[in-house]
Scaffold this active site. Structure first.
Site, PDB file in Angstrom:
ATOM      1  N   GLU A  35       0.946  -1.214  -0.113  1.00 24.40           N
ATOM      2  CA  GLU A  35       0.106  -0.079   0.157  1.00 24.40           C
ATOM      3  C   GLU A  35       0.896   1.461   0.022  1.00 24.40           C
ATOM      4  O   GLU A  35       1.576   1.363   1.129  1.00 24.40           O
ATOM      5  CB  GLU A  35      -0.995  -0.204   1.407  1.00 24.40           C
ATOM      6  CG  GLU A  35      -1.502   1.394   1.453  1.00 24.40           C
ATOM      7  CD  GLU A  35      -2.463   1.802   0.409  1.00 24.40           C
ATOM      8  OE1 GLU A  35      -2.311   2.906   0.071  1.00 24.40           O
ATOM      9  OE2 GLU A  35      -3.399   1.142  -0.253  1.00 24.40           O
ATOM     10  N   SER A  41      -7.772   0.038   4.726  1.00 23.96           N
ATOM     11  CA  SER A  41      -9.339  -0.213   4.707  1.00 23.96           C
ATOM     12  C   SER A  41      -9.969   1.132   5.418  1.00 23.96           C
ATOM     13  O   SER A  41     -10.617   1.146   6.661  1.00 23.96           O
ATOM     14  CB  SER A  41      -9.254  -1.050   5.994  1.00 23.96           C
ATOM     15  OG  SER A  41      -8.967  -2.555   5.383  1.00 23.96           O
ATOM     16  N   CYS A  45     -15.087   7.933   1.175  1.00 30.83           N
ATOM     17  CA  CYS A  45     -16.091   8.750   0.927  1.00 30.83           C
ATOM     18  C   CYS A  45     -16.555   9.666   2.211  1.00 30.83           C
ATOM     19  O   CYS A  45     -17.503  10.394   2.074  1.00 30.83           O
ATOM     20  CB  CYS A  45     -17.458   7.570   0.953  1.00 30.83           C
ATOM     21  SG  CYS A  45     -17.033   6.694  -0.632  1.00 30.83           S
ATOM     22  N   ARG A  72      -3.902 -10.490  11.979  1.00 26.99           N
ATOM     23  CA  ARG A  72      -4.632 -11.529  11.045  1.00 26.99           C
ATOM     24  C   ARG A  72      -3.850 -12.452  10.079  1.00 26.99           C
ATOM     25  O   ARG A  72      -4.160 -13.192   9.236  1.00 26.99           O
ATOM     26  CB  ARG A  72      -5.882 -10.873  10.394  1.00 26.99           C
ATOM     27  CG  ARG A  72      -7.068 -10.493  11.814  1.00 26.99           C
ATOM     28  CD  ARG A  72      -8.179  -9.715  10.966  1.00 26.99           C
ATOM     29  NE  ARG A  72      -9.082  -9.543  11.938  1.00 26.99           N
ATOM     30  CZ  ARG A  72      -9.059  -8.337  13.078  1.00 26.99           C
ATOM     31  NH1 ARG A  72      -8.286  -7.802  13.090  1.00 26.99           N
ATOM     32  NH2 ARG A  72     -10.349  -8.360  13.514  1.00 26.99           N
ATOM     33  N   ASP A 290     -11.941   0.102  -7.718  1.00 32.85           N
ATOM     34  CA  ASP A 290     -12.204   1.476  -8.707  1.00 32.85           C
ATOM     35  C   ASP A 290     -11.395   1.254  -9.948  1.00 32.85           C
ATOM     36  O   ASP A 290     -11.540   1.707 -11.028  1.00 32.85           O
ATOM     37  CB  ASP A 290     -11.955   2.764  -7.899  1.00 32.85           C
ATOM     38  CG  ASP A 290     -12.787   3.014  -6.897  1.00 32.85           C
ATOM     39  OD1 ASP A 290     -13.847   2.212  -6.807  1.00 32.85           O
ATOM     40  OD2 ASP A 290     -12.731   3.887  -6.294  1.00 32.85           O
ATOM     41  N   ASN A 312     -15.982  -3.228  -2.119  1.00 32.92           N
ATOM     42  CA  ASN A 312     -15.925  -4.075  -1.155  1.00 32.92           C
ATOM     43  C   ASN A 312     -16.286  -5.494  -1.300  1.00 32.92           C
ATOM     44  O   ASN A 312     -15.792  -6.520  -0.962  1.00 32.92           O
ATOM     45  CB  ASN A 312     -16.686  -3.602   0.105  1.00 32.92           C
ATOM     46  CG  ASN A 312     -15.966  -2.753   1.032  1.00 32.92           C
ATOM     47  OD1 ASN A 312     -14.989  -3.239   1.980  1.00 32.92           O
ATOM     48  ND2 ASN A 312     -16.202  -1.514   0.891  1.00 32.92           N
ATOM     49  N   TYR A 433     -46.095   1.545   5.388  1.00 26.17           N
ATOM     50  CA  TYR A 433     -47.015   2.875   5.474  1.00 26.17           C
ATOM     51  C   TYR A 433     -47.155   3.406   6.925  1.00 26.17           C
ATOM     52  O   TYR A 433     -47.815   2.153   7.485  1.00 26.17           O
ATOM     53  CB  TYR A 433     -48.298   2.669   4.477  1.00 26.17           C
ATOM     54  CG  TYR A 433     -49.222   4.012   4.819  1.00 26.17           C
ATOM     55  CD1 TYR A 433     -49.133   5.228   4.689  1.00 26.17           C
ATOM     56  CD2 TYR A 433     -50.411   3.586   5.523  1.00 26.17           C
ATOM     57  CE1 TYR A 433     -49.731   6.277   5.181  1.00 26.17           C
ATOM     58  CE2 TYR A 433     -51.431   4.468   6.146  1.00 26.17           C
ATOM     59  CZ  TYR A 433     -51.033   5.914   6.090  1.00 26.17           C
ATOM     60  OH  TYR A 433     -51.849   6.648   6.298  1.00 26.17           O
ATOM     61  N   TRP A 441     -49.895   6.342  -0.716  1.00 25.63           N
ATOM     62  CA  TRP A 441     -49.332   5.969  -1.747  1.00 25.63           C
ATOM     63  C   TRP A 441     -47.944   6.542  -1.812  1.00 25.63           C
ATOM     64  O   TRP A 441     -47.514   7.769  -1.870  1.00 25.63           O
ATOM     65  CB  TRP A 441     -50.004   6.610  -3.175  1.00 25.63           C
ATOM     66  CG  TRP A 441     -51.214   5.826  -3.517  1.00 25.63           C
ATOM     67  CD1 TRP A 441     -52.460   5.879  -3.091  1.00 25.63           C
ATOM     68  CD2 TRP A 441     -51.201   4.297  -4.272  1.00 25.63           C
ATOM     69  NE1 TRP A 441     -53.325   4.984  -3.588  1.00 25.63           N
ATOM     70  CE2 TRP A 441     -52.332   4.061  -4.461  1.00 25.63           C
ATOM     71  CE3 TRP A 441     -50.280   3.930  -5.149  1.00 25.63           C
ATOM     72  CZ2 TRP A 441     -52.832   2.842  -5.078  1.00 25.63           C
ATOM     73  CZ3 TRP A 441     -50.508   2.908  -5.900  1.00 25.63           C
ATOM     74  CH2 TRP A 441     -51.787   2.375  -5.772  1.00 25.63           C
ATOM     75  N   ARG A 449     -47.213   4.471 -11.119  1.00 28.91           N
ATOM     76  CA  ARG A 449     -48.438   4.446 -11.500  1.00 28.91           C
ATOM     77  C   ARG A 449     -48.488   5.309 -13.046  1.00 28.91           C
ATOM     78  O   ARG A 449     -49.117   4.898 -13.764  1.00 28.91           O
ATOM     79  CB  ARG A 449     -49.664   4.943 -10.603  1.00 28.91           C
ATOM     80  CG  ARG A 449     -49.902   4.101  -9.580  1.00 28.91           C
ATOM     81  CD  ARG A 449     -50.601   4.772  -8.515  1.00 28.91           C
ATOM     82  NE  ARG A 449     -51.899   5.014  -8.948  1.00 28.91           N
ATOM     83  CZ  ARG A 449     -52.515   6.209  -8.097  1.00 28.91           C
ATOM     84  NH1 ARG A 449     -52.184   6.295  -7.048  1.00 28.91           N
ATOM     85  NH2 ARG A 449     -53.558   6.638  -8.780  1.00 28.91           N
TER      86      ARG A 449
END
Length: 460
Positions: A35, A41, A45, A72, A290, A312, A433, A441, A449
């Protein structure tokens, strides 16, 4: 022992490495992640919201640190930039950006997750002090460090997602903000008739928006710092300039190695995220994030859609397959949401020009409704545009601009697109609703519709 090398430690690369490790232990598979930056990670955004003071950072934007990945069983090498891929020797040439020392890392399998590169207009002064991109956490830190009480005017170049989010951030910082966009309206991911709603509302929020702005250069003071952004028609004073002019796939390494690229310059993969161009040297080469193109499930065409959601998922799929399981990434319908102050924007599927390019004959329906029952306090207007295929009535795309929960309603449309539903099918959806959440609606149903009537030829 087999070795996996991952180029890129953000969303796609880290996901691929982590998923492969879950399925194959360190005694079976060595995993090296290179990297070029100091973080792994992280959420790019979130940078506009960090700059705007909505969230803290950068630590809050890091989902998993390099140390956590190392615990890990991943060999994470920060500030290490890949400079070449040798498919014949199965090796990646890398360089330590701090010391300049080079190394060659051999691989059995390779994941290319090199991300995207910001587009910088090729005009004089674009690299002057005071001009900032906002793709990485380092970019966000540099911009924040440059802001002080002496700055009063910001110019944002570009009116896409990053542009409008950075306009909001600069406004929250107390600066006067001008957005310069080369298109007919901001948010070119919308049709112009929906983009004009964004334009109007941004102006109402106190953000100046200039369209058809052809950037000629960035003018500077005698000390070299930015003074103004110059267009073909005018000059816009600026203490800070933020670039939101989009990105392109960062595929130079892949291209130079002879790997197959698509029309937009992104890597082409199969459903399992394997890079394959008919050359046996491509065996064991994967790509995600990306830097790849994705299949649009509505148009049937490949596109470059750089979003963390796709990155991801694609990284996860690649890592699962490397780990010995079977997984696929079938494609996307092009869903995205954003906001500027309290104005929410959502879109999915095709715009009119996308439908034209794909060869669809279609009908459009635009309605105005509210996000709650009209009598319930806080009900606010939203505009929904729906595009449906003529004759068949298949839903092709939806765009929403409004407040009061407008943006996330796009998810209903995304599911309908994925299921290849008709607008008549959508009218019968059993959506939730209650007066605080929706009219009887829902706006999506009202738009469906009207679209269904237009397909049937009963509405002009």
């Amino acid at each position: 022992m087999e070795r996996l090398v991952v180029i890129g430690g953000d969303a796609a690369g880290a996901a691929a490495a982590s998923q492969a490790r879950r399925r194959r232990g360190p005694d079976e598979l060595e995993i090296v992640v290179v990297e070029r930056g100091p973080y792994t990670s992280y959420s790019a955004c979130g940078v506009p919201y960090w700059v705007g003071g909505v969230v803290t950072g950068p630590d809050a934007l890091v989902a998993r640190t390099p140390e956590e990945h190392r615990r890990r069983g991943l060999d994470v090498r920060l500030r290490t930039e890949a400079e070449g891929i040798d498919l014949d020797k199965r090796a990646v040439d890398v360089r330590d950006t701090a010391t300049g020392a080079g190394d060659r890392i051999e691989f059995d399998q390779l994941v290319i997750a090199t991300g995207a590169t910001p587009v910088r207009p090729p005009v004089p002064g674009i690299d002057a002090p005071g001009v900032f991109g906002v793709q990485t956490l380092d970019d966000g830190r540099a911009l924040i460090d440059a802001l002080d009480s002496s700055q009063t005017r910001a110019v944002v170049v570009g009116g896409g997602y990053i542009g409008i989010e950075m306009a909001e951030a600069m406004k929250q910082r107390g600066l006067a903000v001008t957005v310069l966009d080369r298109g007919a309206q901001p948010m070119s991911t919308l049709d112009p008739d929906m983009g004009v709603l964004v334009h109007t509302q941004m102006e109402a929020l106190g953000i100046d928006v200039v369209t058809h702005a052809d950037i000629q250069g960035v003018d500077t003071h005698a000390d070299g710092r930015v003074r103004a952004v110059v267009t073909a028609d005018a000059e816009y004073p600026a203490d800070i300039v933020v670039l939101g002019t989009g990105v392109r796939p960062a595929t130079e390494l892949a291209r130079d190695a002879g790997l197959p690229l698509g029309d937009s310059g992104g890597l082409r993969t199969d459903l399992r995220m394997r890079v394959w161009g008919g050359d046996e040297r491509h065996a064991g080469i994967w790509a995600a994030g990306d830097c790849v193109e994705v299949l649009n499930l509505v148009s049937g065409r490949f596109q470059h859609i750089p979003l963390g959601t796709h990155a991801n998922k694609q990284g996860r799929v690649a890592g699962m397959n490397i780990g010995g399981e079977y997984a696929t990434f079938p494609g996307v319908v092009g869903t995205a949401v954003s906001k500027v102050c309290d104005l929410e924007i959502g879109r999915t599927g095709l715009r009119e020009k996308d439908a034209d390019a794909a060869g669809f004959a279609y009908e459009t329906a635009v309605i105005e409704s509210t996000g709650r029952a009209g009598y319930y306090p806080g009900a606010d207007k939203m505009t929904v545009k729906m595009i449906a295929e003529r004759v068949s009535g298949r839903l092709l795309g939806v765009q929403i601009v409004g407040r009061d929960g407008a943006a996330k309603r796009i998810d209903v449309a995304a599911v309908a697109l994925t299921a290849r539903m008709t607008v008549e099918d959508v009218t019968a959806l059993d959506l939730g609703y209650a007066p605080p959440f929706s009219p009887v609606w829902d706006p999506i149903l009202v738009a469906a519709r009207k679209a269904a009537r237009k397909v049937a030829g009963t509405v002009s």
